[in-house]
Each structure stands twice: as structure tokens, then as C-alpha cells.
Design a protein around this motif. Sequence first.
Motif, PDB file in Angstrom:
ATOM      1  N   LEU A  23      42.660  51.996 155.243  1.00  0.00           N
ATOM      2  CA  LEU A  23      41.883  51.159 154.652  1.00  0.00           C
ATOM      3  C   LEU A  23      41.776  50.461 153.313  1.00  0.00           C
ATOM      4  O   LEU A  23      41.482  49.644 152.796  1.00  0.00           O
ATOM      5  CB  LEU A  23      40.215  51.192 155.414  1.00  0.00           C
ATOM      6  N   PRO A  24      41.484  51.932 152.547  1.00  0.00           N
ATOM      7  CA  PRO A  24      41.546  51.462 150.893  1.00  0.00           C
ATOM      8  C   PRO A  24      42.867  50.729 150.624  1.00  0.00           C
ATOM      9  O   PRO A  24      42.701  50.243 149.343  1.00  0.00           O
ATOM     10  CB  PRO A  24      41.384  52.818 150.437  1.00  0.00           C
ATOM     11  N   LEU A  25      44.016  50.760 151.396  1.00  0.00           N
ATOM     12  CA  LEU A  25      44.847  50.084 150.982  1.00  0.00           C
ATOM     13  C   LEU A  25      44.801  48.677 150.883  1.00  0.00           C
ATOM     14  O   LEU A  25      45.303  47.824 150.326  1.00  0.00           O
ATOM     15  CB  LEU A  25      46.156  50.399 151.807  1.00  0.00           C
ATOM     16  N   LEU A  26      43.947  48.208 151.613  1.00  0.00           N
ATOM     17  CA  LEU A  26      43.424  46.777 151.902  1.00  0.00           C
ATOM     18  C   LEU A  26      42.741  46.281 150.623  1.00  0.00           C
ATOM     19  O   LEU A  26      42.926  45.196 150.195  1.00  0.00           O
ATOM     20  CB  LEU A  26      42.639  46.360 153.209  1.00  0.00           C
ATOM     21  N   THR A  27      41.690  47.144 150.036  1.00  0.00           N
ATOM     22  CA  THR A  27      41.139  46.883 148.870  1.00  0.00           C
ATOM     23  C   THR A  27      42.010  46.889 147.824  1.00  0.00           C
ATOM     24  O   THR A  27      42.110  46.221 146.635  1.00  0.00           O
ATOM     25  CB  THR A  27      39.828  47.938 148.660  1.00  0.00           C
ATOM     26  N   ALA A  28      42.957  47.784 147.727  1.00  0.00           N
ATOM     27  CA  ALA A  28      44.171  47.824 146.667  1.00  0.00           C
ATOM     28  C   ALA A  28      45.014  46.560 146.635  1.00  0.00           C
ATOM     29  O   ALA A  28      45.192  46.191 145.411  1.00  0.00           O
ATOM     30  CB  ALA A  28      44.907  49.104 146.973  1.00  0.00           C
ATOM     31  N   SER A  29      45.391  46.036 147.815  1.00  0.00           N
ATOM     32  CA  SER A  29      45.959  44.879 147.735  1.00  0.00           C
ATOM     33  C   SER A  29      45.339  43.747 147.016  1.00  0.00           C
ATOM     34  O   SER A  29      45.676  42.881 146.355  1.00  0.00           O
ATOM     35  CB  SER A  29      46.410  44.430 149.225  1.00  0.00           C
ATOM     36  N   VAL A  30      44.025  43.646 147.422  1.00  0.00           N
ATOM     37  CA  VAL A  30      42.956  42.666 146.800  1.00  0.00           C
ATOM     38  C   VAL A  30      43.108  42.581 145.226  1.00  0.00           C
ATOM     39  O   VAL A  30      43.149  41.791 144.396  1.00  0.00           O
ATOM     40  CB  VAL A  30      41.396  42.802 147.422  1.00  0.00           C
ATOM     41  N   ARG A  31      42.732  44.173 144.810  1.00  0.00           N
ATOM     42  CA  ARG A  31      42.763  44.496 143.446  1.00  0.00           C
ATOM     43  C   ARG A  31      44.275  43.958 142.766  1.00  0.00           C
ATOM     44  O   ARG A  31      44.312  43.430 141.498  1.00  0.00           O
ATOM     45  CB  ARG A  31      42.597  45.907 143.293  1.00  0.00           C
ATOM     46  N   ALA A  32      45.296  44.127 143.499  1.00  0.00           N
ATOM     47  CA  ALA A  32      46.636  43.880 143.020  1.00  0.00           C
ATOM     48  C   ALA A  32      46.820  42.046 142.659  1.00  0.00           C
ATOM     49  O   ALA A  32      47.167  41.885 141.719  1.00  0.00           O
ATOM     50  CB  ALA A  32      47.602  44.430 143.825  1.00  0.00           C
ATOM     51  N   VAL A  33      46.360  41.364 143.775  1.00  0.00           N
ATOM     52  CA  VAL A  33      46.334  40.034 143.583  1.00  0.00           C
ATOM     53  C   VAL A  33      45.322  39.571 142.655  1.00  0.00           C
ATOM     54  O   VAL A  33      45.772  38.737 141.850  1.00  0.00           O
ATOM     55  CB  VAL A  33      46.082  39.473 145.085  1.00  0.00           C
ATOM     56  N   LEU A  34      44.100  40.046 142.306  1.00  0.00           N
ATOM     57  CA  LEU A  34      43.199  39.416 141.420  1.00  0.00           C
ATOM     58  C   LEU A  34      43.886  39.977 140.026  1.00  0.00           C
ATOM     59  O   LEU A  34      43.287  39.174 139.067  1.00  0.00           O
ATOM     60  CB  LEU A  34      42.038  40.284 141.832  1.00  0.00           C
ATOM     61  N   THR A  35      44.440  41.182 139.849  1.00  0.00           N
ATOM     62  CA  THR A  35      44.890  41.494 138.583  1.00  0.00           C
ATOM     63  C   THR A  35      45.950  40.834 138.080  1.00  0.00           C
ATOM     64  O   THR A  35      45.958  40.337 136.713  1.00  0.00           O
ATOM     65  CB  THR A  35      45.503  43.137 138.745  1.00  0.00           C
ATOM     66  N   ALA A  97      54.212  45.052 138.953  1.00  0.00           N
ATOM     67  CA  ALA A  97      53.825  45.890 138.380  1.00  0.00           C
ATOM     68  C   ALA A  97      52.374  46.306 138.848  1.00  0.00           C
ATOM     69  O   ALA A  97      51.818  47.440 138.990  1.00  0.00           O
ATOM     70  CB  ALA A  97      53.836  45.694 136.751  1.00  0.00           C
ATOM     71  N   SER A  98      51.416  44.953 139.130  1.00  0.00           N
ATOM     72  CA  SER A  98      50.094  45.189 139.513  1.00  0.00           C
ATOM     73  C   SER A  98      50.153  46.068 140.805  1.00  0.00           C
ATOM     74  O   SER A  98      49.102  46.836 141.119  1.00  0.00           O
ATOM     75  CB  SER A  98      49.441  43.966 139.719  1.00  0.00           C
ATOM     76  N   ALA A  99      50.852  45.717 141.646  1.00  0.00           N
ATOM     77  CA  ALA A  99      50.986  46.249 142.957  1.00  0.00           C
ATOM     78  C   ALA A  99      51.361  47.711 142.986  1.00  0.00           C
ATOM     79  O   ALA A  99      50.742  48.357 143.614  1.00  0.00           O
ATOM     80  CB  ALA A  99      51.975  45.623 144.094  1.00  0.00           C
ATOM     81  N   VAL A 100      52.160  48.112 142.138  1.00  0.00           N
ATOM     82  CA  VAL A 100      52.521  49.391 141.972  1.00  0.00           C
ATOM     83  C   VAL A 100      51.399  50.219 141.305  1.00  0.00           C
ATOM     84  O   VAL A 100      51.119  51.480 141.969  1.00  0.00           O
ATOM     85  CB  VAL A 100      53.890  49.523 141.012  1.00  0.00           C
ATOM     86  N   ARG A 101      50.706  49.849 140.463  1.00  0.00           N
ATOM     87  CA  ARG A 101      49.416  50.343 139.777  1.00  0.00           C
ATOM     88  C   ARG A 101      48.402  50.429 140.718  1.00  0.00           C
ATOM     89  O   ARG A 101      47.870  51.657 140.813  1.00  0.00           O
ATOM     90  CB  ARG A 101      49.049  49.652 138.611  1.00  0.00           C
ATOM     91  N   ALA A 102      48.110  49.705 141.799  1.00  0.00           N
ATOM     92  CA  ALA A 102      47.033  49.853 142.780  1.00  0.00           C
ATOM     93  C   ALA A 102      47.703  50.681 143.940  1.00  0.00           C
ATOM     94  O   ALA A 102      46.697  51.632 144.204  1.00  0.00           O
ATOM     95  CB  ALA A 102      46.959  48.474 143.713  1.00  0.00           C
ATOM     96  N   VAL A 103      48.928  50.702 144.096  1.00  0.00           N
ATOM     97  CA  VAL A 103      49.186  51.794 145.121  1.00  0.00           C
ATOM     98  C   VAL A 103      49.315  53.416 144.686  1.00  0.00           C
ATOM     99  O   VAL A 103      48.856  54.080 145.210  1.00  0.00           O
ATOM    100  CB  VAL A 103      50.977  51.621 145.502  1.00  0.00           C
ATOM    101  N   ARG A 104      49.686  53.524 143.169  1.00  0.00           N
ATOM    102  CA  ARG A 104      49.583  54.619 142.792  1.00  0.00           C
ATOM    103  C   ARG A 104      48.031  55.310 142.558  1.00  0.00           C
ATOM    104  O   ARG A 104      47.827  56.418 142.911  1.00  0.00           O
ATOM    105  CB  ARG A 104      50.134  54.788 141.192  1.00  0.00           C
ATOM    106  N   THR A 105      46.936  54.381 142.373  1.00  0.00           N
ATOM    107  CA  THR A 105      45.737  54.794 142.451  1.00  0.00           C
ATOM    108  C   THR A 105      45.594  55.176 143.993  1.00  0.00           C
ATOM    109  O   THR A 105      44.806  56.355 144.013  1.00  0.00           O
ATOM    110  CB  THR A 105      44.756  53.624 142.147  1.00  0.00           C
TER     111      THR A 105
END
Length: 440
Positions: A23-35, A97-105
Motif C-alpha cells: 500500500l505505501p507504493l500508492l503513496t509513493a506514486s502520488v509523491r513521484a507525480v507531485l515531485t 528520476a522522481s519515480a526511482v527516488r520514491a521507489v528507493r524510499t
Amino acid sequence: MSTLVDRPAGAPQPPRTTPADLLPLLTASVRAVLTLLVPIAVLTLVAWLGAVRSTSSLAAVVRVGADGGLLGHGAPVAVIGGTLAVAPLGVTLLALASAVRAVRTWVRDQAAAERGVPFWPGTAVFAGGYGVLALLVALVTRSGVAAAGPLHALLGGLAVGAAGFALGARSHRPALPERVPAVVAAALRPAAACVAALLALGALTVAVALVHGRDDVFLLHRSLDPGWLGGTLLALAQSLLLPSLAVWAVAWLAGPGFAVGTATSVAPGGTVLATLPAVPVLGALPPQGPTPTATWLVVVLPVLVGAGAAALRRPRAGEPTGLRHRLAVAGLTGVLAGAAVALLAAVVSGPLGSGRMSELGPDPLLTGLAVAGEVAAGGVLALLLLRTWVARRGTRVPADLPAGLDAPAGGLLGRSRRPGRGTAGPGGGAGGAEPPGAGS
């Protein structure tokens, strides 16, 4: 049952990955798009504030920024009087790059909790969330002035999300399935290396063209009179186009070239141009007219890339080492590299409005075929020349081998040693033969 018996008594059972961990991956996807979208929206807002004569509303400015982000995901934007379909790959790289950063977190959080990283379920969840968000942005920002294609936004979001997860969690990427043919598995890495080398050559070509045509670039920039703020924003916007221009340069190096409007062509054989849009970076294009015949030598560069990939490739453990297999790998390397370049060419080509600007960029099919043929030809030629060189040179055995060791059974390409070519054995016999009475 055997697992329960073999586990030591009192040993803690490692926590398993549950659907709740995804489930945190959905939050990570939101963060990647907003970034990605927030900085673009801020830049468009600054440009709107600096434009004294602008009559656009704040909502329209935000929509322009969102459309720019979606354009970087390969979604064409329909505007009044035409369509914008040339993707700025700079925006695509920022999104990746934004998606990679969110996934690494998320991967670090999983490691801190001593949980695993399920690669394929994680890819599906993150890419799905990213794609749905891109679709929602395309639907929310539609207006009568500009509208991004919802389906293209969804597919582009899925592609960026999947690529971002694959790069962010690459250390947890599973091995290729056994059903994948050995020739395909062996060609994947050299094909990726060939594409990277071609893009590097394309970027170098763009840099050389910018340096050579800097006077025309500065002249176009000054003619727009953008001011210091507008000039800064214009330079930033053009920097996002440079990766796209690198793909155009790859098409030029391969031979087919690219178009900058209808009935135009920029190729090694010559340049045919018409009135260009007022984009300063286009001042680096070659001058109108035929080019020297020696310019066609640039087509050798993709051939050399394929030759280098084939000559430097090291076979994996258990992989066949015969010449036929290596030739098949070299040919498939060219096919895969050509397919990847054709996909990139399709993303960075298309209309940029209507009229003369309805045709822009390289032809994907011609560019892909040219790259595939040149890379494959280079690899096959390198292997055949290497085979011929080894056959003529023969297999030489070092004279200072330690006692008890002999030369390998095959040469560089699997050529077996012929009897009588070895060095003297311990007793001085040819080919290391054991002298009589050695065992007594």
C-alpha cells in the motif's frame, strides 16, 4: 512439514510481505507525480507573473504546466489548430528520476522492517498507481484550449512507473525465467549498452553542433528579446528538449536523418530546410545545401558500436561459446537496439501544431531499421574478423606455465589445439607426452 522440523526451536520466524506492505507504493506514486508536476507548475507560474501582457487565468497556467508534464509522458496534447506530440525527453527523465527516488524510499523502509521486496507485485502496484494518476491529471486539466490524450497518458504513466520501479528496485530484480531462449538472454545487455552508446554519441553530436552554430543560436535568442527572466526560463525549457535532440542526432548518425517541417530533411547527405520556428536551439542545425561526401563516414559509428559490443561481450556461465551462437547474439543485439531506438524516435517525432510543423523528427521505422542493420553488421563483422585473426595466429601457449598445467583446450573462439603445437612436456616430449619410465 520439513520446514517446521528443521527450524531451530525458539527461532523467530521472518516476517512475510503482505498486501499491506504494498500500500505505501500508492503513496509513493502520488509523491513521484507531485515531485514532477509541482516544479513545472511553479515555473509556469513564474513565467505567467513575468509576462506583463498575459491575460491567462491562474487555472489556465496550471493546466499548461500539467500538459507539459503529460507531454513528457508521451501523451499528445490537442490545441486549437493542431496537436503537440513531440515529447520533451528531459521531462521524461525527470519523471523517471522522481519515480526511482520514491521507489528507493519504499525499498529502504522494507529493509528497515526486515521485509522482502516482491518485485513483480511491487511493479504492478506502483506502475498502476502512477498510470491512474496520470490519467486523472489528463482528465482534470482538459479544457477547450488544450486537452491531453487520456489513453496515452495512462499508457505513458504505466511505462514510466514500471521503468522507475525496475530501476529503483533493481537489486531485487529476479533472474530471467529459464524459458527465455539463451540467445535472447545473452543479447539483452549488449543491446542496452549499444543504445546507451548511441545516445551518448547523439548527445556529443548535439554539443558539437551547438558549439559550431553558437552565433546563430545567440542571434535567435537575442531576436526574441526575452529579458533576463524570460531568457532564463527559455533556456530551461530548451534544456528539456536536448535529450530529444540527441535522439534526432542518432537518426542523423544512422543515415535516415530527421525532418523539421514538411518537405524538409536533415541527413548526412545534405540539409533541406524552410522557415523554422523561433526556437534558438534550432540555430545549431546544419546549413542549407549538400554536405561533403566525407560526412557519410558518420554512419560508421553505429557499426563500430555494434562491433565493440560483440567483441567485448563475455559469455555467461553455461552459455554456448560456438561461433554460430555468437553470431546469432550479435544479430539479435542489432534487432533489439534498433527496436529501442525506433521506440525513442516515435516518442520524439510527430506534429508540433498544424501546417508546416505537422511533421517533425525522425522516421521511427527507417531509423530503427538503419540502426538494427548497422549494429548487427558491426557485430557480425567483428566476430568474423576476430575468428580469422585467431585462426591465422594460432593458439600460443605461454612458455612459463607452472608445472603440471597445460594450455586451455580451446582458443579465444573455441578453436581446439592441433596435436604437435604444444610446448615440450616435463620430459621434453612433444605435446607434453610422458617420457618412458616416468612412472617408475
